[in-house]
Design an enzyme around this catalytic site. Structure first.
Site, mmCIF file in Angstrom:
data_model
loop_
_atom_site.group_PDB
_atom_site.id
_atom_site.type_symbol
_atom_site.label_atom_id
_atom_site.label_comp_id
_atom_site.label_asym_id
_atom_site.label_seq_id
_atom_site.Cartn_x
_atom_site.Cartn_y
_atom_site.Cartn_z
ATOM 1 N N SER A 1 4.091 -15.195 6.761
ATOM 2 C CA SER A 1 5.549 -15.150 6.894
ATOM 3 C C SER A 1 6.088 -16.472 7.436
ATOM 4 O O SER A 1 7.226 -16.837 7.180
ATOM 5 C CB SER A 1 5.961 -14.017 7.841
ATOM 6 O OG SER A 1 5.521 -12.779 7.342
ATOM 7 N N THR B 1 -2.081 -15.782 -6.440
ATOM 8 C CA THR B 1 -1.923 -14.940 -7.636
ATOM 9 C C THR B 1 -2.139 -15.771 -8.893
ATOM 10 O O THR B 1 -1.598 -16.871 -9.017
ATOM 11 C CB THR B 1 -0.523 -14.294 -7.628
ATOM 12 O OG1 THR B 1 -0.439 -13.444 -6.485
ATOM 13 C CG2 THR B 1 -0.272 -13.487 -8.889
ATOM 14 N N ARG C 1 6.065 21.433 -17.143
ATOM 15 C CA ARG C 1 5.070 22.106 -16.297
ATOM 16 C C ARG C 1 5.618 23.435 -15.768
ATOM 17 O O ARG C 1 6.712 23.488 -15.180
ATOM 18 C CB ARG C 1 4.719 21.188 -15.118
ATOM 19 C CG ARG C 1 3.839 21.820 -14.053
ATOM 20 C CD ARG C 1 2.435 22.004 -14.534
ATOM 21 N NE ARG C 1 1.551 22.455 -13.467
ATOM 22 C CZ ARG C 1 0.329 22.922 -13.695
ATOM 23 N NH1 ARG C 1 -0.136 23.009 -14.930
ATOM 24 N NH2 ARG C 1 -0.430 23.311 -12.690
ATOM 25 N N GLN D 1 14.704 24.164 -6.901
ATOM 26 C CA GLN D 1 15.674 23.220 -6.344
ATOM 27 C C GLN D 1 15.027 22.141 -5.478
ATOM 28 O O GLN D 1 15.561 21.029 -5.376
ATOM 29 C CB GLN D 1 16.757 23.965 -5.574
ATOM 30 C CG GLN D 1 17.672 24.720 -6.529
ATOM 31 C CD GLN D 1 18.798 25.445 -5.830
ATOM 32 O OE1 GLN D 1 18.719 25.734 -4.638
ATOM 33 N NE2 GLN D 1 19.833 25.759 -6.572
ATOM 34 N N GLY E 1 2.045 16.523 -8.789
ATOM 35 C CA GLY E 1 0.998 17.276 -8.091
ATOM 36 C C GLY E 1 -0.330 16.531 -8.163
ATOM 37 O O GLY E 1 -0.362 15.297 -8.098
ATOM 38 N N GLY E 2 -1.423 17.267 -8.348
ATOM 39 C CA GLY E 2 -2.762 16.671 -8.350
ATOM 40 C C GLY E 2 -2.909 15.606 -9.424
ATOM 41 O O GLY E 2 -3.633 14.611 -9.237
ATOM 42 N N GLU F 1 6.460 -12.425 -1.494
ATOM 43 C CA GLU F 1 7.747 -13.141 -1.601
ATOM 44 C C GLU F 1 8.638 -12.846 -0.387
ATOM 45 O O GLU F 1 9.860 -12.788 -0.500
ATOM 46 C CB GLU F 1 8.493 -12.789 -2.895
ATOM 47 C CG GLU F 1 7.724 -13.058 -4.167
ATOM 48 C CD GLU F 1 7.613 -14.539 -4.501
ATOM 49 O OE1 GLU F 1 8.342 -15.336 -3.879
ATOM 50 O OE2 GLU F 1 6.783 -14.875 -5.351
ATOM 51 N N SER G 1 9.479 -7.024 3.869
ATOM 52 C CA SER G 1 10.760 -6.351 4.127
ATOM 53 C C SER G 1 11.350 -6.805 5.466
ATOM 54 O O SER G 1 12.568 -6.956 5.596
ATOM 55 C CB SER G 1 10.566 -4.830 4.141
ATOM 56 O OG SER G 1 10.366 -4.356 2.827
HETATM 57 C C1 LIG Z 1 -1.279 -9.287 -3.786
HETATM 58 C C2 LIG Z 1 -0.688 -10.475 -3.106
HETATM 59 C C3 LIG Z 1 -0.374 -11.608 -3.841
HETATM 60 C C4 LIG Z 1 0.156 -12.730 -3.216
HETATM 61 N N1 LIG Z 1 0.393 -13.869 -3.956
HETATM 62 C C5 LIG Z 1 0.675 -15.030 -3.303
HETATM 63 C C6 LIG Z 1 0.737 -16.270 -4.018
HETATM 64 O O1 LIG Z 1 0.598 -16.317 -5.235
HETATM 65 N N2 LIG Z 1 0.944 -17.403 -3.312
HETATM 66 C C7 LIG Z 1 1.136 -17.400 -1.973
HETATM 67 O O2 LIG Z 1 1.320 -18.473 -1.412
HETATM 68 N N3 LIG Z 1 1.103 -16.239 -1.266
HETATM 69 C C8 LIG Z 1 0.884 -15.064 -1.901
HETATM 70 N N4 LIG Z 1 0.823 -13.879 -1.193
HETATM 71 C C9 LIG Z 1 1.009 -13.900 0.231
HETATM 72 C C10 LIG Z 1 2.255 -13.196 0.715
HETATM 73 O O3 LIG Z 1 3.403 -13.955 0.420
HETATM 74 C C11 LIG Z 1 2.084 -12.921 2.205
HETATM 75 O O4 LIG Z 1 1.096 -11.906 2.317
HETATM 76 C C12 LIG Z 1 3.347 -12.486 2.893
HETATM 77 O O5 LIG Z 1 4.277 -13.546 2.935
HETATM 78 C C13 LIG Z 1 3.084 -12.006 4.315
HETATM 79 O O6 LIG Z 1 2.264 -12.901 5.008
HETATM 80 P P1 LIG Z 1 0.958 -12.348 5.771
HETATM 81 O O7 LIG Z 1 0.195 -11.522 4.832
HETATM 82 O O8 LIG Z 1 0.269 -13.490 6.406
HETATM 83 O O9 LIG Z 1 1.515 -11.391 6.887
HETATM 84 P P2 LIG Z 1 2.081 -11.821 8.335
HETATM 85 O O10 LIG Z 1 3.058 -12.933 8.195
HETATM 86 O O11 LIG Z 1 0.948 -12.011 9.267
HETATM 87 O O12 LIG Z 1 2.886 -10.520 8.744
HETATM 88 C C14 LIG Z 1 2.243 -9.355 9.257
HETATM 89 C C15 LIG Z 1 3.325 -8.364 9.658
HETATM 90 O O13 LIG Z 1 4.159 -8.954 10.669
HETATM 91 C C16 LIG Z 1 5.504 -8.916 10.256
HETATM 92 N N5 LIG Z 1 6.204 -10.110 10.755
HETATM 93 C C17 LIG Z 1 5.826 -11.403 10.656
HETATM 94 N N6 LIG Z 1 6.742 -12.192 11.220
HETATM 95 C C18 LIG Z 1 7.740 -11.382 11.671
HETATM 96 C C19 LIG Z 1 8.961 -11.607 12.373
HETATM 97 N N7 LIG Z 1 9.384 -12.828 12.671
HETATM 98 N N8 LIG Z 1 9.705 -10.527 12.689
HETATM 99 C C20 LIG Z 1 9.310 -9.272 12.355
HETATM 100 N N9 LIG Z 1 8.156 -8.997 11.724
HETATM 101 C C21 LIG Z 1 7.384 -10.043 11.367
HETATM 102 C C22 LIG Z 1 5.451 -8.902 8.735
HETATM 103 O O14 LIG Z 1 6.655 -8.426 8.161
HETATM 104 C C23 LIG Z 1 4.268 -7.997 8.508
HETATM 105 O O15 LIG Z 1 4.673 -6.672 8.619
HETATM 106 C C24 LIG Z 1 0.372 -12.719 -1.824
HETATM 107 C C25 LIG Z 1 0.084 -11.551 -1.097
HETATM 108 C C26 LIG Z 1 -0.438 -10.454 -1.719
HETATM 109 C C27 LIG Z 1 -0.773 -9.237 -0.905
#
Ligand SMILES: Cc1cc2nc3c(=O)[nH]c(=O)nc-3n(C[C@H](O)[C@H](O)[C@H](O)COP(=O)(O)OP(=O)(O)OC[C@H]3O[C@@H](n4cnc5c(N)ncnc54)[C@H](O)[C@@H]3O)c2cc1C
Length: 391
Positions: free
Chosen positions: A130, A156, A263, A274, A338-339, A362, A365
């Site tokens: 992040s 990726t 189903r 409902q 379901g299953g 990217e 959340s």
């Molecule tokens: C399948 C897959 C494909 C990907 N492809 C690419 C790619 O092609 N190129 C590339 O460069 N990267 C890629 N990524 C990396 C992806 O962008 C990162 O996994 C993502 O940005 C989160 O970084 P992290 O996994 O290090 O989690 P961390 O940054 O360690 O975060 C861990 C948790 O802490 C939370 N957190 C972190 N900082 C804060 C904050 N300031 N406030 C609140 N919460 C916070 C996060 O939201 C998360 O819940 C890929 C990831 C996956 C899983």
């Protein structure tokens, strides 16, 4: 206001649906074999070129489809129906590559657009997710070029690509800089290919870069432009994630609705109950409102009616809302099946695993929430407004 698709948008939607239907024949093979054989890759590449939907985000004069952002969103919503991430076989080069020099464009971008080469974007590291500013990959000046050292994770398409766009801290000033690195350059090593929750037609490997020597003209954009170029990718990419997840959710709801009608339990179709109807209705609500908002923001980007920061925040709202809503939709659809919803041969099961990552990559959340909150705190609630002639 006119919310109808134009004739051109509808034509693009139909082409994208036809391509999606054709590619969907490979879904089971991809799931069962964790990928596709080279012959399937070739057939799908030819189909993409025939459809004219290659490189939708690149200008027509370079060989791309040259679509607007809204047109791209319409196309991505159709492709998002595919499981196994087969949507990623309809290549969409990283828009960082628009910063290529004419020579770099001829060597890298134009062959990608033609489906002859493939890029991958290596930003994340073991200690930098992040927070990309904590990157430790370095680029050190040598005579006539740079020496790259570091580790990149989650890349990726890293298995299939033949070159990487690598973010590194360049020089003593640690200027964030992008480098074009051919994967066969000595010192580039693919060290681990993890298995992921989803089945993805490509892999997301880890790489080490050890004394990787690249020339001066490997710099993409300027020295120090790495974050700005990478950030400019986000507005578009986040809108495309929103569009794709909505397309995926819509497919899941179509399947769940049909299943619910067909189903029978306790002597009635389960659609008569409902509690099941409530799940179907909640899915429709999640899809309808998110599609409308994503189209609105894509249109605003095309029309240039809001400033860059506001659009960045709006794209964050779209990505956050659509990826979370689609996660809720697919969870309900699994429940309605379901299953059978837990069986990997059913698309809803695969979509359930596949949509999870859209809340992580990217920008997670949480990061989207920080962007939206930052905009509210610093600049007020204007981000919520629809554009008006007075804006
Ligand atoms: C399948 C897959 C494909 C990907 N492809 C690419 C790619 O092609 N190129 C590339 O460069 N990267 C890629 N990524 C990396 C992806 O962008 C990162 O996994 C993502 O940005 C989160 O970084 P992290 O996994 O290090 O989690 P961390 O940054 O360690 O975060 C861990 C948790 O802490 C939370 N957190 C972190 N900082 C804060 C904050 N300031 N406030 C609140 N919460 C916070 C996060 O939201 C998360 O819940 C890929 C990831 C996956 C899983």
């Amino acid at each position: 206001m006119d919310f109808r698709l134009t004739a051109r948008q509808e034509q693009l939607r139909r082409s994208a649906r036809a391509l999606t239907d054709l590619i969907s024949a490979y879904e089971n093979d991809c799931e069962e074999n964790n990928g596709l054989p080279p012959s399937a890759h070739e057939k799908i590449r030819d189909a993409v070129l025939d459809s004219g939907l290659q490189a939708v985000n690149m200008p027509a004069e370079w060989g791309g489809a040259g679509l607007t952002i809204l047109e791209q969103a319409v196309v991505q919503a159709e492709l998002g129906r595919l499981t196994g991430a087969l949507w990623d076989m309809v290549w969409r080069p990283a828009n960082a590559l628009t910063h290529c020099t004419p020579e770099q464009r001829a060597r890298y971008l134009e062959p990608v657009i033609r489906g002859e080469r493939r890029d991958c974007y290596a930003v994340s590291e073991p200690g930098a997710g992040s927070d990309p500013q904590s990157l430790t990959t370095t680029a050190t000046r040598t005579g006539g070029g740079w020496l790259l050292n570091g580790e990149k994770w989650f890349v990726t398409v890293g298995d299939h690509a033949d070159f990487m766009i690598v973010l590194a801290a360049a020089g003593e000033e640690r200027a964030p800089t992008l480098f074009l690195v051919d994967k066969d350059t000595p010192g580039v090593e693919m060290t681990r290919v993890p298995r992921w929750m989803h089945t993805f037609v490509y892999e997301h490997p880890e790489f080490t870069l050890t004394d990787v020597r690249v020339p001066d003209d490997a710099v993409l954009g300027g020295v120090g432009d790495g974050y700005d170029i990478t950030r400019s990718w986000f507005t578009e990419e986040r809108l495309m994630i929103a569009a794709r997840t909505i397309g995926a959710a819509e497919r899941a709801l179509e399947l769940a609705r049909d299943w619910a009608v067909e189903r029978r339990q306790f002597g009635s179709p389960i659609a008569d109950f409902q509690l099941v109807q409530g799940m179907l209705a909640d899915c429709a609500v999640d899809i309808a409102v998110n599609r409308a908002y994503t189209h609105q923001v894509a249109w605003e980007v095309d029309e240039g009616v809001a400033d860059r920061k506001t659009l960045h925040a709006k794209a964050a709202i779209a990505k956050l809302a659509a990826s979370e809503a689609s996660g809720r939709v697919i969870d309900r659809c699994v429940q309605i099946f379901g299953g059978r919803g837990y069986d990997r041969s059913y698309p809803v099961e695969r979509l359930y695993r596949e949509l999870r990552v859209d809340r992580i990559w990217e920008g997670t959340s949480e990061i989207q929430r920080l962007i939206v909150a930052g905009e509210l705190v610093k600049r007020g609630t204007g981000v919520l407004r629809m554009p008006s002639p007075a804006a």
